[in-house]
Design a protein around this motif. Structure first.
Motif, PDB file in Angstrom:
ATOM      1  N   GLU A 176      60.436 -86.034  32.888  1.00 11.91           N
ATOM      2  CA  GLU A 176      60.101 -84.628  33.140  1.00 11.91           C
ATOM      3  C   GLU A 176      60.724 -83.744  32.071  1.00 11.91           C
ATOM      4  N   TYR A 177      59.912 -82.854  31.534  1.00  8.00           N
ATOM      5  CA  TYR A 177      60.415 -81.860  30.584  1.00  8.00           C
ATOM      6  C   TYR A 177      60.067 -80.493  31.140  1.00  8.00           C
ATOM      7  N   GLU A 178      61.039 -79.824  31.712  1.00  4.79           N
ATOM      8  CA  GLU A 178      60.762 -78.510  32.315  1.00  4.79           C
ATOM      9  C   GLU A 178      61.867 -77.560  31.900  1.00  4.79           C
ATOM     10  N   ASN A 179      61.777 -77.035  30.705  1.00  2.00           N
ATOM     11  CA  ASN A 179      62.850 -76.172  30.194  1.00  2.00           C
ATOM     12  C   ASN A 179      62.362 -74.747  29.973  1.00  2.00           C
ATOM     13  N   LYS A 180      63.279 -73.818  30.238  1.00  3.38           N
ATOM     14  CA  LYS A 180      62.889 -72.404  30.190  1.00  3.38           C
ATOM     15  C   LYS A 180      63.620 -71.665  29.063  1.00  3.38           C
ATOM     16  N   ASN A 181      64.317 -72.379  28.212  1.00  6.78           N
ATOM     17  CA  ASN A 181      65.063 -71.656  27.171  1.00  6.78           C
ATOM     18  C   ASN A 181      64.437 -71.792  25.789  1.00  6.78           C
ATOM     19  N   ASN A 182      64.871 -70.903  24.937  1.00 10.26           N
ATOM     20  CA  ASN A 182      64.302 -70.778  23.604  1.00 10.26           C
ATOM     21  C   ASN A 182      64.886 -71.864  22.699  1.00 10.26           C
ATOM     22  N   SER A 183      64.407 -73.069  22.863  1.00 10.82           N
ATOM     23  CA  SER A 183      64.967 -74.192  22.107  1.00 10.82           C
ATOM     24  C   SER A 183      63.868 -75.099  21.602  1.00 10.82           C
ATOM     25  N   THR A 184      64.263 -76.048  20.770  1.00 11.41           N
ATOM     26  CA  THR A 184      63.300 -77.016  20.258  1.00 11.41           C
ATOM     27  C   THR A 184      63.826 -78.425  20.506  1.00 11.41           C
ATOM     28  N   SER A 185      62.987 -79.243  21.126  1.00 11.28           N
ATOM     29  CA  SER A 185      63.353 -80.648  21.321  1.00 11.28           C
ATOM     30  C   SER A 185      62.411 -81.499  20.484  1.00 11.28           C
ATOM     31  N   ASN A 186      63.009 -82.299  19.627  1.00 13.11           N
ATOM     32  CA  ASN A 186      62.228 -83.237  18.804  1.00 13.11           C
ATOM     33  C   ASN A 186      62.681 -84.641  19.209  1.00 13.11           C
ATOM     34  N   ILE A 187      61.818 -85.339  19.921  1.00 15.28           N
ATOM     35  CA  ILE A 187      62.223 -86.598  20.557  1.00 15.28           C
ATOM     36  C   ILE A 187      61.392 -87.754  20.027  1.00 15.28           C
ATOM     37  N   LEU A 188      62.070 -88.819  19.694  1.00 15.15           N
ATOM     38  CA  LEU A 188      61.379 -90.035  19.259  1.00 15.15           C
ATOM     39  C   LEU A 188      61.730 -91.154  20.234  1.00 15.15           C
ATOM     40  N   ASN A 189      60.704 -91.697  20.901  1.00 13.44           N
ATOM     41  CA  ASN A 189      60.911 -92.833  21.797  1.00 13.44           C
ATOM     42  C   ASN A 189      60.426 -94.100  21.111  1.00 13.44           C
ATOM     43  N   VAL A 190      61.307 -95.055  20.986  1.00 12.67           N
ATOM     44  CA  VAL A 190      60.903 -96.351  20.410  1.00 12.67           C
ATOM     45  C   VAL A 190      60.926 -97.369  21.548  1.00 12.67           C
ATOM     46  N   ILE A 191      59.766 -97.925  21.826  1.00 14.04           N
ATOM     47  CA  ILE A 191      59.600 -98.746  23.036  1.00 14.04           C
ATOM     48  C   ILE A 191      59.205-100.159  22.648  1.00 14.04           C
ATOM     49  N   LYS A 192      59.922-101.113  23.202  1.00 11.55           N
ATOM     50  CA  LYS A 192      59.594-102.513  22.889  1.00 11.55           C
ATOM     51  C   LYS A 192      59.300-103.265  24.171  1.00 11.55           C
ATOM     52  N   LEU A 193      58.149-103.902  24.224  1.00 10.01           N
ATOM     53  CA  LEU A 193      57.809-104.705  25.389  1.00 10.01           C
ATOM     54  C   LEU A 193      57.797-106.179  24.994  1.00 10.01           C
ATOM     55  N   GLU A 194      58.700-106.911  25.623  1.00  8.50           N
ATOM     56  CA  GLU A 194      58.746-108.353  25.356  1.00  8.50           C
ATOM     57  C   GLU A 194      57.629-109.030  26.153  1.00  8.50           C
ATOM     58  N   LYS A 195      57.548-110.365  26.039  1.00  9.41           N
ATOM     59  CA  LYS A 195      56.453-111.101  26.686  1.00  9.41           C
ATOM     60  C   LYS A 195      56.371-110.816  28.186  1.00  9.41           C
ATOM     61  N   HIS A 196      55.159-110.736  28.687  1.00  8.24           N
ATOM     62  CA  HIS A 196      54.867-110.593  30.128  1.00  8.24           C
ATOM     63  C   HIS A 196      55.530-109.362  30.751  1.00  8.24           C
ATOM     64  N   SER A 197      55.851-108.380  29.981  1.00  7.44           N
ATOM     65  CA  SER A 197      56.477-107.185  30.565  1.00  7.44           C
ATOM     66  C   SER A 197      55.453-106.051  30.690  1.00  7.44           C
ATOM     67  N   GLN A 198      55.847-105.042  31.430  1.00 11.46           N
ATOM     68  CA  GLN A 198      54.921-103.947  31.706  1.00 11.46           C
ATOM     69  C   GLN A 198      55.689-102.631  31.766  1.00 11.46           C
ATOM     70  N   LEU A 199      55.128-101.602  31.171  1.00 10.25           N
ATOM     71  CA  LEU A 199      55.752-100.275  31.271  1.00 10.25           C
ATOM     72  C   LEU A 199      54.680 -99.244  31.605  1.00 10.25           C
ATOM     73  N   ASN A 200      54.846 -98.574  32.742  1.00 11.98           N
ATOM     74  CA  ASN A 200      53.989 -97.431  33.091  1.00 11.98           C
ATOM     75  C   ASN A 200      54.801 -96.181  32.814  1.00 11.98           C
ATOM     76  N   HIS A 201      54.403 -95.461  31.830  1.00 12.25           N
ATOM     77  CA  HIS A 201      55.201 -94.344  31.322  1.00 12.25           C
ATOM     78  C   HIS A 201      54.473 -93.025  31.609  1.00 12.25           C
ATOM     79  N   PHE A 202      55.052 -92.192  32.462  1.00  9.78           N
ATOM     80  CA  PHE A 202      54.464 -90.888  32.776  1.00  9.78           C
ATOM     81  C   PHE A 202      55.303 -89.798  32.114  1.00  9.78           C
ATOM     82  N   LEU A 203      54.648 -88.867  31.473  1.00  8.49           N
ATOM     83  CA  LEU A 203      55.379 -87.735  30.897  1.00  8.49           C
ATOM     84  C   LEU A 203      54.801 -86.441  31.463  1.00  8.49           C
ATOM     85  N   ILE A 204      55.650 -85.671  32.117  1.00  7.83           N
ATOM     86  CA  ILE A 204      55.206 -84.378  32.657  1.00  7.83           C
ATOM     87  C   ILE A 204      55.867 -83.290  31.838  1.00  7.83           C
ATOM     88  N   GLN A 205      55.056 -82.462  31.234  1.00  9.04           N
ATOM     89  CA  GLN A 205      55.592 -81.432  30.343  1.00  9.04           C
ATOM     90  C   GLN A 205      55.238 -80.061  30.888  1.00  9.04           C
TER      91      GLN A 205
END
Lengths: 408, 246
Positions: A176-205
């Motif tokens: 969740e990203y719910e910010n009310k201030n005068n700022s800047t977020s620069n985010i880098l997500n590096v995601i690695k899925l090994e064998k037989h793995s699963q990721l359900n990724h929800f982003l609410i902005q």
């Protein structure tokens, strides 16, 4: 202040500035900024954006006074509050959360080939001041919710997170990203899925109009793994969602979906890029946008099928509704196919709301505004009804109702 | 007078479609309008329903003591006007049941009647669908989406029977229907007919009028009614075509 001076002035607060290798790499990045002519025509990271605002910035970062909280809310369910991009360490038999290390920087930032022309990723590497690493241990099924909090005005957060799903693990991640201030977020997500793995990724902005959010993610999928990303952008401030996915081993999948709801003078830039590098992999890229007032959006979708990636299935779809004559949405789907046994498609449709459908609904007694709202909801109905997480579904419905209440 | 159209002239994109059209319909009457392609039949239906693409050049329409031009599209529907579309619009993602529920309640609200609750509405819908031979599973689908031509027309009649209008305008409801579907649809219309409601049936062919007996048949050519009479006119058209009226 130019990039070089800005960096030197704040160097002591930036992660890994004592590491010689990383410093050498950063010098190269500074050179790119100083010498680049900022080719807006051919660089998608520069379209529809005033880059100067993001390069000539006043660096400010505060180490949070309160450490972030990690709660094991239920069995296999964790809640994390990340403050200014920082997260305290945590370890149990299922997950491990640590600070990012020099080697994590090197692992992505130095070896990054896909995003070498992405100025926002380069800025992230250069001014890195926060981030964490989450490891989901083998064969565990975990739910994590991360609330990303920015504490003060004028902060510049440069955050890098590593998420690793070990073999056979499954992660449902809500951010969740719910910010009310005068700022800047620069985010880098590096995601690695090994064998037989699963990721359900929800982003609410859902940030206020003075908050800029730049998210770039890179996922790599090994054999039989699946990465699903669903982005819901209700922000009133600028949001950039760029997502890169590499299917590096057979039978892996990437499903990248996004919906953005824009109004006023807001802008959102979006990109999905899937690289098929092995046989029998599937990808799906679907982005839908609803734009009111003078809002602007771009969406670039790319599917790259390597010559070894036979039996690939790769689909792209982009749709947009323009609720006002002054709103604009630029969409560019792109397929590059070097294998000969593939199923790929792309499509893009953008336009005003269907007047015939409005007339039909009104002719049954519905008001114009109710008809418009029902058609907006129906436009994204397929995506919303496919959310299999009840909590997420409720959150999105509430935000949708709020957005629709402003549609006139 | 229930519906009174007086000297109506309408154009769209600089093309005059209706030229001084006059038509009166009383309560409980069934009127049929027949005419060749492009004579303005569907334009008349759309203008009555309130479609905003048309420019009204002249004339007046009174409906149940209201100046129709004072009412917008939904107000006309809420006052009891219903248009069964020639080409019903597909609306993916809008489920039939809540849509119809909301439609009937918007009408009841305007009439100061109590809104119908979920359960009562579900019962009403099920019974009306069954009368029209509509499978209950169809009610779980999106409005007109993936329907065959016959299903779309049947669904239009289902909506009509739920909304129970005072004036129903059927715009070429017979087009694209096989004989069995035509019978089901026309049976549905006949069941709805009472002394308190009226029908305006637009068609090319006399066939439909074998099933729905009109009180009056009008021939429309070049945007005006050129002849009015009883059902013998439909027989005349069936035999000789529209040529002699042009």
């Amino acid at each position: 202040m130019n990039i070089q001076d800005n960096y030197q002035k704040n160097r002591k607060n930036i992660f890994f500035s004592e590491n010689k290798d990383i410093e050498t790499h950063r010098e190269k990045l500074i050179n790119i900024f100083e010498n680049d002519r900022f080719d807006k025509k051919n660089n998608e990271s520069l379209k529809n954006i005033n880059l100067k605002n993001f390069i000539d910035f006043n660096y400010k970062y505060l180490i949070p006074e309160e450490t972030s909280v990690i709660n094991n809310t239920h069995e296999n369910s964790y809640s994390i509050v990340s403050v200014n991009g920082q997260c305290s360490t945590f370890k149990d038999d299922k997950i491990e959360i640590t600070k990012i290390l020099d080697e994590d920087y090197n692992d992505f930032s130095k070896n990054n080939t896909i995003e070498k022309n992405d100025h926002f990723v380069n800025l992230n590497s250069l001014f890195l001041n926060s981030g964490f690493k989450i490891v989901i241990k083998r064969n565990n099924k975990i739910k994590i919710k991360i609330s990303n909090i920015v504490t003060d005005d004028d902060l510049t957060i440069f955050q890098k997170n590593n998420i690793i799903c070990q073999e056979g693990s499954s992660l449902s991640l809500i951010e969740e990203y719910e910010n009310k201030n005068n700022s800047t977020s620069n985010i880098l997500n590096v995601i690695k899925l090994e064998k037989h793995s699963q990721l359900n990724h929800f982003l609410i902005q859902d940030n206020s109009s003075n908050h800029n959010l730049i998210i770039t993610s890179h996922s790599s999928c090994k054999k039989d793994s699946t990465y699903t990303q669903k982005v819901y952008n209700f922000s009133e401030g600028y949001v950039r969602n760029f997502h890169y996915s590499e299917l590096i081993e057979t039978n892996s999948e990437a499903d990248l979906q996004g919906i953005f709801f824009l109004k006023d003078n807001n802008t959102s830039n979006n990109k999905t890029f899937v690289k098929h590098l092995a046989e029998d992999c599937k990808s799906n890229q679907v982005y839908k946008g609803i734009l009111n007032d003078r809002a602007k959006a771009t969406y670039f979708s790319n599917t790259h099928v390597d010559q070894v990636a036979q039996k690939t299935e790769g689909y792209q779809l982009s749709k947009g509704i323009l609720l006002s004559d002054s709103a604009s949405y630029f969409s560019k789907p792109e397929l590059k196919i070097y294998a000969d046994d593939v199923k790929c498609s792309h499509g893009s449709t953008i336009g005003p709301i269907d007047e015939n459908a409005i007339f039909y609904l009104r002719s049954r007694g519905m008001s114009k505004i109710a008809a418009t709202k029902i058609l907006i909801s129906s436009f994204i109905n397929e995506e919303l009804s496919s959310i299999d997480n009840e909590q997420m579904s409720e959150i999105i419905q509430k935000k949708l109702v709020r957005y629709l209440s402003k549609v006139k | 007078m229930f519906l009174e159209i007086k000297d109506l002239s309408v154009k769209i994109e600089n093309k005059n479609i209706l030229n001084g059209l006059n038509l009166n319909i009383n309560k409980g009457e069934v009127h049929a309008i027949m005419g060749p392609n492009g004579c303005g039949k569907s334009t008349l239906a759309n203008v009555l329903a309130g479609k905003e693409d048309y420019e009204i050049l002249n004339g007046k329409i009174n409906f149940k003591d209201n100046d129709l031009f004072d009412l917008n599209i939904e107000e006309r529907a809420q006052e009891g006007m219903f248009l069964a579309f020639q080409y019903p619009v597909e609306i993916p993602g809008v489920n039939i049941t809540p849509f119809l529920h909301s439609a009937i309640n918007s009408k009841r609200k305007r009439m100061n009647e109590e809104e119908i609750d979920n359960l009562s509405f579900a019962k009403l819908l099920k019974s009306k669908a069954s009368d029209l031979g509509i499978n209950i599973d169809m009610l779980k689908r999106s409005v007109n989406t993936g329907f065959s031509g016959g299903e779309k027309k049947r669904y239009e009649i289902l909506q009509m029977s739920i909304l129970n209008p005072d004036l129903a305008i059927l715009d070429e409801t017979d087009s694209g229907l096989d004989i069995d579907a035509l019978k089901i649809v026309t049976d549905g219309v006949n069941k709805l007919k009472t002394k308190d409601n009226s029908f305006l049936i637009i068609t090319h062919y006399q066939k439909l009028l074998d099933y729905i007996k009109p009180d009056y048949v009008h021939v429309m050519v070049n945007g005006s009614i050129v002849k009015s009479g009883g059902s013998e006119i439909a027989d005349e058209i069936e035999k000789d075509g529209f040529q002699k009226f042009q």
